[in-house]
Design a protein around this motif. Sequence first.
Motif, PDB file in Angstrom:
ATOM      1  N   ALA A 187       0.839  -1.198   0.000  1.00 40.20           N
ATOM      2  CA  ALA A 187       0.000   0.000   0.000  1.00 40.20           C
ATOM      3  C   ALA A 187       0.870   1.242   0.000  1.00 40.20           C
ATOM      4  O   ALA A 187       0.570   2.229  -0.652  1.00 40.20           O
ATOM      5  CB  ALA A 187      -0.905   0.012   1.218  1.00 40.20           C
ATOM      6  N   ARG A 188       1.959   1.174   0.737  1.00 38.97           N
ATOM      7  CA  ARG A 188       2.783   2.366   0.873  1.00 38.97           C
ATOM      8  C   ARG A 188       3.660   2.601  -0.341  1.00 38.97           C
ATOM      9  O   ARG A 188       3.898   3.724  -0.720  1.00 38.97           O
ATOM     10  CB  ARG A 188       3.643   2.249   2.121  1.00 38.97           C
TER      11      ARG A 188
ATOM     12  N   LEU B 270       1.312   2.753  -4.367  1.00 41.74           N
ATOM     13  CA  LEU B 270       0.029   3.442  -4.437  1.00 41.74           C
ATOM     14  C   LEU B 270      -0.059   4.000  -5.841  1.00 41.74           C
ATOM     15  O   LEU B 270       0.282   5.139  -6.104  1.00 41.74           O
ATOM     16  CB  LEU B 270      -0.030   4.539  -3.378  1.00 41.74           C
TER      17      LEU B 270
ATOM     18  N   ARG C 158      -2.121   4.923  -8.025  1.00 36.79           N
ATOM     19  CA  ARG C 158      -3.074   5.813  -8.676  1.00 36.79           C
ATOM     20  C   ARG C 158      -2.294   6.847  -9.479  1.00 36.79           C
ATOM     21  O   ARG C 158      -1.245   7.306  -9.051  1.00 36.79           O
ATOM     22  CB  ARG C 158      -3.918   6.543  -7.627  1.00 36.79           C
TER      23      ARG C 158
ATOM     24  N   GLY D 278      -0.112   5.121  11.079  1.00 36.45           N
ATOM     25  CA  GLY D 278      -0.784   4.652   9.864  1.00 36.45           C
ATOM     26  C   GLY D 278      -1.423   3.286   9.993  1.00 36.45           C
ATOM     27  O   GLY D 278      -1.432   2.686  11.086  1.00 36.45           O
ATOM     28  N   ILE D 279      -1.925   2.781   8.889  1.00 37.65           N
ATOM     29  CA  ILE D 279      -2.739   1.559   8.903  1.00 37.65           C
ATOM     30  C   ILE D 279      -1.956   0.321   9.352  1.00 37.65           C
ATOM     31  O   ILE D 279      -2.515  -0.588   9.946  1.00 37.65           O
ATOM     32  CB  ILE D 279      -3.382   1.308   7.516  1.00 37.65           C
TER      33      ILE D 279
ATOM     34  N   PHE E  11      -5.811  -4.369   6.405  1.00 35.20           N
ATOM     35  CA  PHE E  11      -6.845  -3.724   5.583  1.00 35.20           C
ATOM     36  C   PHE E  11      -8.223  -4.338   5.829  1.00 35.20           C
ATOM     37  O   PHE E  11      -9.200  -3.911   5.240  1.00 35.20           O
ATOM     38  CB  PHE E  11      -6.497  -3.824   4.097  1.00 35.20           C
TER      39      PHE E  11
ATOM     40  N   SER F 269      -0.925   9.316   7.005  1.00 32.18           N
ATOM     41  CA  SER F 269      -1.722   8.361   6.231  1.00 32.18           C
ATOM     42  C   SER F 269      -3.093   8.088   6.858  1.00 32.18           C
ATOM     43  O   SER F 269      -3.899   9.008   6.962  1.00 32.18           O
ATOM     44  CB  SER F 269      -0.922   7.086   5.999  1.00 32.18           C
ATOM     45  N   MET F 270      -3.377   6.880   7.373  1.00 28.70           N
ATOM     46  CA  MET F 270      -4.662   6.658   8.045  1.00 28.70           C
ATOM     47  C   MET F 270      -4.811   7.656   9.185  1.00 28.70           C
ATOM     48  O   MET F 270      -5.896   8.182   9.441  1.00 28.70           O
ATOM     49  CB  MET F 270      -4.749   5.241   8.614  1.00 28.70           C
TER      50      MET F 270
ATOM     51  N   ALA G  55      -4.898   9.282   3.999  1.00 26.41           N
ATOM     52  CA  ALA G  55      -5.336   8.063   3.301  1.00 26.41           C
ATOM     53  C   ALA G  55      -6.796   8.182   2.837  1.00 26.41           C
ATOM     54  O   ALA G  55      -7.476   9.180   3.106  1.00 26.41           O
ATOM     55  CB  ALA G  55      -5.138   6.863   4.234  1.00 26.41           C
ATOM     56  N   PRO G  56      -7.289   7.124   2.166  1.00 31.27           N
ATOM     57  CA  PRO G  56      -8.674   7.159   1.673  1.00 31.27           C
ATOM     58  C   PRO G  56      -9.740   7.244   2.769  1.00 31.27           C
ATOM     59  O   PRO G  56     -10.916   7.431   2.453  1.00 31.27           O
ATOM     60  CB  PRO G  56      -8.814   5.828   0.918  1.00 31.27           C
TER      61      PRO G  56
ATOM     62  N   LEU H 108      -1.665   8.543  -3.083  1.00 31.40           N
ATOM     63  CA  LEU H 108      -2.801   8.993  -2.270  1.00 31.40           C
ATOM     64  C   LEU H 108      -2.970  10.508  -2.312  1.00 31.40           C
ATOM     65  O   LEU H 108      -3.866  11.049  -1.668  1.00 31.40           O
ATOM     66  CB  LEU H 108      -2.632   8.550  -0.806  1.00 31.40           C
TER      67      LEU H 108
ATOM     68  N   HIS I  36       5.223   7.623  -0.219  1.00 34.71           N
ATOM     69  CA  HIS I  36       4.405   7.436   0.980  1.00 34.71           C
ATOM     70  C   HIS I  36       5.263   6.795   2.057  1.00 34.71           C
ATOM     71  O   HIS I  36       5.135   5.604   2.346  1.00 34.71           O
ATOM     72  CB  HIS I  36       3.213   6.550   0.614  1.00 34.71           C
TER      73      HIS I  36
HETATM   74  C1  FER Z   1      -5.778   2.407   1.051  1.00 31.70           C
HETATM   75  C2  FER Z   1      -4.453   2.713   0.839  1.00 31.70           C
HETATM   76  C3  FER Z   1      -3.652   3.094   1.896  1.00 31.70           C
HETATM   77  C4  FER Z   1      -6.299   2.499   2.367  1.00 31.70           C
HETATM   78  C5  FER Z   1      -5.488   2.892   3.415  1.00 31.70           C
HETATM   79  C6  FER Z   1      -4.161   3.182   3.173  1.00 31.70           C
HETATM   80  C7  FER Z   1      -8.117   2.078   3.805  1.00 31.70           C
HETATM   81  C8  FER Z   1      -3.355   3.582   4.322  1.00 31.70           C
HETATM   82  C9  FER Z   1      -2.040   3.579   4.320  1.00 31.70           C
HETATM   83  C10 FER Z   1      -1.274   3.924   5.532  1.00 31.70           C
HETATM   84  O1  FER Z   1      -1.865   4.202   6.595  1.00 31.70           O
HETATM   85  O2  FER Z   1      -0.063   3.929   5.422  1.00 31.70           O
HETATM   86  O3  FER Z   1      -6.603   2.049   0.052  1.00 31.70           O
HETATM   87  O4  FER Z   1      -7.622   2.197   2.536  1.00 31.70           O
END
Ligand code: FER
Length: 419
Positions: free
Chosen positions: A148-149, A152, A154, A223-224, A273, A315-316, A341-342, A374, A401
């Motif tokens: 995720a980090r 990303l 997108r 973060g997440i 997640f 992030s989160m 984050a999202p 993000l 990220h």
């Molecule tokens: C996502 C991508 C990244 C997401 C959360 C994160 C809940 C968070 C990343 C982080 O905290 O580092 O789609 O969805």
Amino acid sequence: MFTYIYIKPMKARLLLLVMIAMLFDSFNSRLSAQPVNASGTWKTEIETPVGLFKYTYLIQQAGEIITGKIIREKDGEKTELDLIEGKIKDGSISFAENLSMNDQQIKITYTGNQIGNEIKFTRQVGDFATEQVVAKRANPEDHSVQEARRNLSRPIVLAEDDKPAFPVAPSGYDQQRENIKRGNLDTIQYQSTTVGTTRTTLIYLPPAYNKNKKYPVLYLLHGIGGDEFEWLRNGHPEIILDNLYAEKKIAPMIVVLPNGRAMKNDRAEGNVFDPEKAASFATFEKDLVNDLIPFIESKYPVIKNRENRALAGLSMGGGQSLNFGLGNLDIFAWVGGFSSAPNTKSPELLVPNPAETASKLKLLWISCGDKDGLIIFSQKLHQYCKENTVPHIWHVEPGVHDFNVWKSDLYYFAQQIFR
Ligand code: FER
């Protein structure tokens, strides 16, 4: 004469809905068509006519090229060899290993497809055996966060004003210095009525802390994939802040590093997640407001008003800070989202009344790395605030990220608050 098909309005509406649903579906499947990312550690066990083989594949993917090592273990004996002929073609992964046995060289080829944390391989042993094997990621949870980090993916479109508000932090800002005063870190526990457990939080007291003085408090969120130790482990805020104090660049403050996953098991284990775990990041608003802040304010000499509470996170935790900070203007006056984050709410929900937000907030900080997929969440909030004249710092800095960006954000954010 021409004919036409008469569609009743009700049916027409239905048809339209179905068409929209189909459009969405194709859009969604394009979004979720996962690019192959085979990098990482994979394991499988293979029962063969000559015994059980335990395999570990250490794979590095760079574009369409796969390199790595294969560790083969049989009867407790390990052999490490190069992974050869690795490539990705049409979404399928292939590579080979050379097996020498009884003076014979046998080439084993693997061809397979990755689905999430599994690769289903066809394993071809010389000309004489073909078998199906499934290799699994050795560390799916670490991987999912790194994924995720790091990836990303997108698309990033930078606007004219998506620029740094501050220079790159001076070298050494995050390195421990000798002969300066240091603050103190401590682990503390509080009762959470929200979660129904005793929860752990870290606290950093400034150098020259004096319990007869009163301090403002920065709540700094992870973060997440993290927990209350994430900042400490990866960002060393205590070093950055000690250095800032030594240079007299920040106001004395207490920093609280909570665990933002408000659920009974708040460890960053398994699939971080997982929807239940992601939802617990929203529940943390109650834990923070009703349990943690009152606890901190009853145990430490702090100034108990909005002008002396700051909320920031990565992030989160950035999403949480924007959601809870902008949603509780009576509690916080300094709010920062680092690479949010999202989970970040839409700007219209975050700032429903721009004039009120503008007049109450002392600082709204929005920052993100310019190579962070993000960034769109931060860009949307910045754009909305700009259009609605809500003053804010908009800091788009070089980076992805990761903690290089977040450490620098802390370095500058800390210098803005409580003054
Ligand atoms: C996502 C991508 C990244 C997401 C959360 C994160 C809940 C968070 C990343 C982080 O905290 O580092 O789609 O969805």
